[in-house]
Design a protein around this motif. Structure first.
Motif: not given
Lengths: 309, 358
Positions: A212-215, A254, B209, B206, A222, A224, B231, B195-196, A217, B201-202, A141, B226, A138-139, A16, A9, B223
Motif C-alpha cells: 500500500y505504501t512501500p515504506m 475511499i 483517478a 483518488t 494507524a 487499523r 502512477k 501524518y497517515d 514508519t 496514499r488513498a 494494481l 511515492q 492504471q487500475f 486495497r 478506480a 506516500a
C-alpha cells in the motif's frame, strides 16, 4: 462526475483499503471462534509490517518479506498464547499489553530502516489482459496479498462450517469443557487458532508496509488493528458480515476522498467521520438484537481453560 | 507510550553525565527543548526541525544541552509534554506544530521564566514568541512548474486540514499555475491528519483517478510522491527534498530551513537579549526554499523558475497581489492591491480554479 474509469478506480481502491482489515479480521475471527479474545491485533500488525519491510529491504524479495511478516505475527501470537493459554493469564490485559509491546518493538527494530526505499510486491495480471493498455496499467494494481484477502472469507467460512476441524474449533469456543470431555485437545486447538490469527495480522501489517505504501514508519498501522477487532464483534462473529463490514469501511474511506476531490459541498471533517459512522450504523443494524448477538458470541470467549476430570 | 521512550532511555545516561560533571566549575549548559508532532524519520516537517536542533548543537557545542520529544499528538498530551520539558529545566522550548498553540500558551503562563517559541501559531505573550515561514512563496513557484508540466491542467492536492497555513499554499499553487496556464484547476482532498501514509496514499490514488496529472501535498509523509512515481505523474514534495522516493517524477519540494533562526534565538536567550515577537521568514531570508530540481526538468522551465525566484526575493513579485478572484468569481483582491500579513494569516477562502470546500 464519475465515469467508468473512475468507478473502476474506486472499486480497486476499496479493495486495497479493505485488504488489511480483511486479513487481520479473519485471523481474529478464527481465534475468537476458538474462544480466545486477542486484543493485540494492532501490535501484531505493526510487528508484521516492520519485520516484512526489514526482510524485504534486506533480501530484496517481497515474498520472503511476507513470509517473515506472517512468522513474526505468529511469534507475537505465540507469546500471547503462552501467557493466556498455558499460564492462564487474563486475555484482555495480555492483549492490551501485546499491542503496547508491539508498538514499541516495531518502532525499535524498524528505526534503522526508516527511509530505506524498497521495491514492493509485483502486481499480478489476469492472463489475457493486455499489460500495455493504460486501463490495465492504471487500475489493475492487484497483488497476490489482495487476492488472498478476498479469498479469506470463503476459505474461513468453508473451514468453520464445512470441515470437521472447523466444527471442533467452534466446539472448543462454545464449551471447552465439553470438547475436552469428548477427547479434543482444547489447548492445541486454541494455540493453532491464535497462531493463525497472528500470522494473518502480520500479513495485514505487511500489506501496508510492502504494497500500500512501500515504506516503514513508526505506528504506520494507524489504528487499523482496532477497526478489525471492532468489525469482528459487530459482525456477530459471522464471516459474511465481517467481509461486508471490512469492504464497507474500505469503500467509505475511499468514497470520502472521491467526494472531496469532486468538490462536493461537504465538510471534510464530516467526510473523515463517515467510514466510522457508516460502519457502526450498518453493524448496529446487523446486531441490534441483543439476544441474537449473545447467542452468536462463542460462549467460552475469553475464559481460561483448566483441564479437570 | 512512544512519547517518552527515548527520553526514558536517555535518563540514566543524563544522570551519569550529571554525576561526572558534578563539582566541576563549568557553567551548566543552557537547556533547550523541542516538541515534535511526528516521528523524526528522514524527511518531512519534523525532520527539518530536527536538522535545526542538530545545527544548534553543532554551532553552540557544550554551551547548550538540547532534548526533544517526538510523536507528540496535538491536544491534551502536548500540554503534559511541554510542561514536563519546562519542569526539567529547559529554558527555551520550541513547540513545532500549530496544534500545540493553546497548550503552549497555558504552560507559558505557568512558567513565566521559561521562554517559549511556537511554530505557525498566532498567540503570543511576553515569554511566548511565534515563528513561521512564508511557505506560499516557494509554493507559487511549484505552481508555475505544475502549470507548465500538467497536460490535463488538473493539479491534485493532498492536504491535511483546511486551516489558513494550508489554504495559503493551495491558493499560491493555484495563482502560480494560472500565471502560466489560465485553465489550470486544483482538486483538493483533505486527509484530516498531518501524518497517515495510508490515507495520503488513498487520497493521491483518488486524485489521479479523477484526472490529476500533477500531485502535491501538505502532509508529512512521502506516500503522495511515492504514489505519483508509481502512477508516472509529476509531483512536488513538501518540507523536505523527497527526490529519492520519486526519482523520475519529483520535480522539487518546498523546504524549510530553521537552522539559522534556531541558532539566533538560542544565542539571544543565552545572552539575555531574547524578546518575544513574530518572525515570518520568506525566500529572501532563506527560511523557505525550493529543494534540488529533478534532472529531467526542461531547461527553459528551470530558467523561468530561477527568474521568478529572484523576483520574489527582491519583492518585485508579490504572491498575493491583485487581481485575485475567489471560487465564486468575486474579486477578493483588486488590481494594484496586495493582501496584508494579517489577511494572509487568516485566509479562509479558495482562489478561483480550486475545487473543494474550505
Amino acid at each position: 462526475m464519475l465515469d467508468g474509469f473512475a468507478l473502476l478506480a474506486l472499486l480497486v481502491a476499496t479493495l486495497r483499503a479493505a485488504t488489511p482489515l480483511l486479513l487481520a479480521g479473519f485471523g481474529e475471527l478464527v481465534a475468537e471462534r476458538a474462544g480466545v479474545l486477542n486484543l493485540g491485533v494492532e501490535g501484531m500488525m505493526l510487528v508484521g509490517a516492520a519485520t516484512g519491510f526489514i526482510a524485504t529491504a534486506a533480501t530484496g524479495n517481497p515474498l520472503l518479506g511476507l513470509l517473515a511478516a506472517a512468522l513474526a505475527g505468529a511469534a507475537m501470537a505465540l507469546l500471547f498464547g503462552l501467557l493466556t493459554l498455558t499460564l492462564r493469564a487474563n486475555q484482555v490485559a495480555c492483549g492490551l499489553a501485546l499491542t503496547i509491546f508491539g508498538i514499541g518493538l516495531s518502532a525499535l527494530i524498524g528505526l534503522p530502516w526508516q527511509g530505506t526505499p524498497i521495491t514492493g510486491l509485483a502486481t499480478v495480471l489476469w492472463p489475457g489482459l493486455d499489460a500495455a493498455s493504460p486501463l490495465v496499467q492504471q487500475f489493475m494494481l492487484l497483488d497476490p496479498v489482495l487476492w488472498l484477502a478476498l479469498a479469506a472469507p470463503l476459505l474461513v467460512s468453508a473451514f468453520l462450517y464445512r470441515s470437521r476441524p472447523g466444527l471442533v474449533l467452534r466446539a472448543v469456543g462454545e464449551s471447552h469443557d465439553v470438547a475436552h470431555a469428548l477427547g479434543y485437545s482444547v489447548l492445541r486447538v486454541r494455540y493453532a487458532a491464535v497462531l493463525f490469527g497472528g500470522a494473518m495480522s502480520g500479513l495485514g501489517g505487511a500489506y501496508l508496509s510492502l504494497v500500500y505504501t512501500p515504506m516503514w514508519t513508526e505506528n504506520m498501522v494507524a489504528g487499523r488493528g482496532w477497526i478489525a477487532l471492532a468489525l469482528v464483534v459487530f459482525s456477530a462473529w459471522k464471516p459474511g458480515w465481517l467481509a461486508l463490514g471490512a469492504l464497507l469501511f474500505g469503500f467509505v474511506t475511499i468514497a470520502q476522498f472521491h467526494a472531496g476531490a469532486l468538490g462536493l459541498d461537504i465538510s471534510p471533517h464530516l467526510l473523515t467521520m463517515l467510514p466510522y459512522l457508516a460502519t457502526v450504523l450498518v453493524l448496529v443494524l446487523i446486531s441490534r438484537d441483543a439476544t441474537r448477538l449473545k447467542l452468536n458470541a462463542p460462549a467460552a470467549l475469553g475464559k481460561p481453560f483448566t483441564a479437570t476430570g | 507510550m512512544t512519547l517518552h521512550r527515548r527520553s526514558l532511555l536517555a535518563a540514566p545516561a543524563l544522570l551519569g553525565a550529571a554525576a561526572l560533571t558534578h563539582g566541576a566549575a563549568a557553567a551548566d549548559p543552557f537547556k533547550v527543548g523541542f516538541v515534535y508532532v511526528s516521528p523524526i524519520g528522514d524527511a518531512g516537517w519534523t525532520f527539518q526541525h530536527e536538522l535545526g536542533r542538530r545545527a544548534v548543537e553543532a554551532a553552540l557545542g557544550d554551551a547548550v544541552k538540547t532534548s526533544y520529544v517526538e510523536n507528540v499528538p496535538e491536544g491534551a498530551d502536548a500540554e503534559r509534554v511541554i510542561r514536563r520539558l519546562a519542569q526539567d529545566g529547559n529554558q527555551l522550548i520550541f513547540a513545532t506544530s500549530f496544534g500545540y498553540m493553546n497548550q503552549t500558551e497555558r504552560v507559558a503562563k505557568a512558567f513565566p521564566k521559561v521562554k517559549f517559541e511556537h511554530a505557525t501559531g498566532y498567540k503570543r505573550a511576553v515569554n511566548l514568541a511565534t515563528y513561521s515561514g512564508r511557505y506560499y512563496e516557494p509554493r507559487y513557484l511549484t505552481g508555475i512548474i505544475a502549470g507548465r508540466l500538467s497536460k490535463s491542467g488538473v493539479i491534485g492536492y493532498v492536504a491535511a486540514f483546511p486551516i489558513p497555513e494550508v489554504i495559503q499554499g493551495i491558493n499560491a499553487v493555484m495563482l502560480g499555475a494560472r500565471s502560466v496556464n489560465p485553465n489550470a484547476t486544483i482538486k483538493v482532498v483533505f486527509t484530516s491528519s498531518w501524518y497517515d501514509p495510508g490515507r495520503e496514499r488513498a487520497a493521491a490514488d483518488t486524485l489521479v483517478a479523477q484526472g490529476a496529472d500533477y500531485l502535491t501535498q501538505h502532509t508529512d509523509s512521502t506516500a503522495v510522491v511515492q504514489a505519483a512515481e508509481e502512477k508516472g505523474v509529476w509531483c512536488s514534495g513538501y518540507d523536505s527534498d523527497m527526490l529519492k522516493y520519486a526519482p523520475k517524477t519529483h520535480t522539487t519540494a518546498v523546504e524549510m530551513h530553521w537552522d539559522d533562526y534556531y541558532i539566533d534565538r538560542v544565542k539571544q536567550a543565552i545572552a539575555g537579549t531574547w524578546t518575544s515577537g513574530d518572525v515570518w521568514g520568506g525566500m529572501a531570508s532563506g527560511m523557505v526554499r525550493l529543494s534540488r530540481f529533478n534532472p529531467n526538468l526542461p531547461a527553459p522551465l528551470l530558467g523561468e523558475v530561477a527568474a521568478k525566484t529572484e523576483e520574489i526575493k527582491s519583492g518585485k513579485l508579490v504572491v498575493f497581489s491583485g487581481p485575485i478572484k475567489d471560487q465564486s468569481g468575486a474579486v477578493k483582491v483588486p488590481a494594484g492591491k496586495a493582501l496584508t500579513d494579517p489577511e494572509i494569516l487568516s485566509m479562509n477562502w479558495f482562489a478561483e480554479g480550486v475545487q473543494g470546500k474550505v
